[in-house]
Scaffold this active site. Structure first.
Site: not given
Ligand code: CAA
Length: 258
Positions: A63, A108, A111, A131
């Site tokens: 998400a 998400g 999920e 999360e």
């Molecule tokens: N939400 C919003 N933006 C996201 C995102 C997310 N979940 N995951 C990645 N992005 C965006 C980054 O902010 C980045 O944007 P910018 O270029 O504008 O800065 C772009 O995507 C590329 O991401 P990274 O530069 O971080 O890429 P990376 O290769 O270095 O890392 C990754 C990849 C390990 C997936 C890392 O992006 C990451 O950890 N993302 C978050 C993953 C996460 O925690 N997901 C769970 C979200 S909570 C949820 O889902 C709740 C639920 O159950 C409903």
């Protein structure tokens, strides 16, 4: 649509979440478009769906964290409900949905893949429920479906530790059915979808309903659900033709055994 692509190849529909700049993260808009896409699937023509993510790096990275970062309790609850409602729609969708997981499959993303009937992935896929590291619970069904899929002990380990796992581990614990190279993934998904689409559509739909509904109830109630759906297939064209075909082939002296 801005964030969702939809194309049909034969009897198979391919839905692609297309927000590669954010690794296909799910915000309100993406979720809304996804729901509209499912609502618009022509169930008279399409027999199986494939769900995938655009680009070669990510299926869905979760998400949208930016969008969630300032939500109030009420907004958080509403966002969770929106995701849950759509993922329940996918789970209960009348035809099978195959998740072709082509990279990050986090939060998400994991999920939504679990609301699909079948998960296959590429060898660069990474799975996890990060999360608790962000101060929230999984909110789009993760606490419910992961335990049902891989067992409560493994689900609790993954969710409490927030540790990601690679494709081979996801395969080992039964989260995915198969692992392919990135190039092989979509052809494999299409091959599987075509095999499903080649079978009797009424029967395939009935199987999905029987398995899904049966998993929610006792074995006795499940058997009753199956009886009902088994019976509903009779007198259909596919049942009559499918069985007559088998009997014709059996009586044919020229038939070469396969
Ligand atoms: N939400 C919003 N933006 C996201 C995102 C997310 N979940 N995951 C990645 N992005 C965006 C980054 O902010 C980045 O944007 P910018 O270029 O504008 O800065 C772009 O995507 C590329 O991401 P990274 O530069 O971080 O890429 P990376 O290769 O270095 O890392 C990754 C990849 C390990 C997936 C890392 O992006 C990451 O950890 N993302 C978050 C993953 C996460 O925690 N997901 C769970 C979200 S909570 C949820 O889902 C709740 C639920 O159950 C409903």
């Amino acid at each position: 649509m801005g964030f969702i692509d939809y194309e049909v190849e034969g009897f198979v529909g391919i839905i692609t979440i297309n927000r590669p700049k954010a690794l296909n993260a799910l915000n309100d808009e993406v979720l809304g478009e996804l729901e509209q896409t499912f609502d618009a699937v022509d169930l008279g023509a399409v027999r199986c769906l494939i769900l995938t993510g655009a680009g070669d790096k990510s299926f869905v990275a979760g998400a949208d964290i930016g969008a969630m970062s300032t939500m109030s309790k009420a907004e958080g609850t509403a966002f969770g409900k929106k995701g849950n409602d759509i993922f329940l729609k996918i789970e209960k969708f009348p035809i099978p949905v195959i998740a072709a997981i082509n990279g990050f499959c986090l939060g998400g993303g994991c999920e939504i893949s679990m609301s699909c009937d079948i998960r296959i992935c590429s060898d660069n896929a990474v799975f996890g429920q990060p999360e608790v590291g962000l101060g929230i619970t999984p909110g789009f069904g993760g606490t419910q479906r992961l335990a049902r899929l891989v067992g409560a002990g493994m689900a609790k380990q993954l969710i409490y530790t927030a540790k990601n796992i690679k494709a081979d581990e996801a395969y080992r614990i039964g989260l995915v059915n198969a692992v392919y190279t990135q190039e092989e993934l979509m052809p494999a998904a299409k091959k599987m979808a075509a095999a499903i689409a080649g079978n009797a559509p009424i029967a395939v739909r009935a199987c999905k309903k029987a398995i899904n509904e049966g998993l929610q109830v006792s074995i006795d109630e499940g058997a009753a659900i199956e009886e009902e759906l088994f019976g509903s297939c009779f007198e259909s064209y596919d049942q009559r033709e499918g069985m007559a075909n088998f009997l014709r082939k059996k009586d044919d002296p020229k038939k070469v055994p396969e």
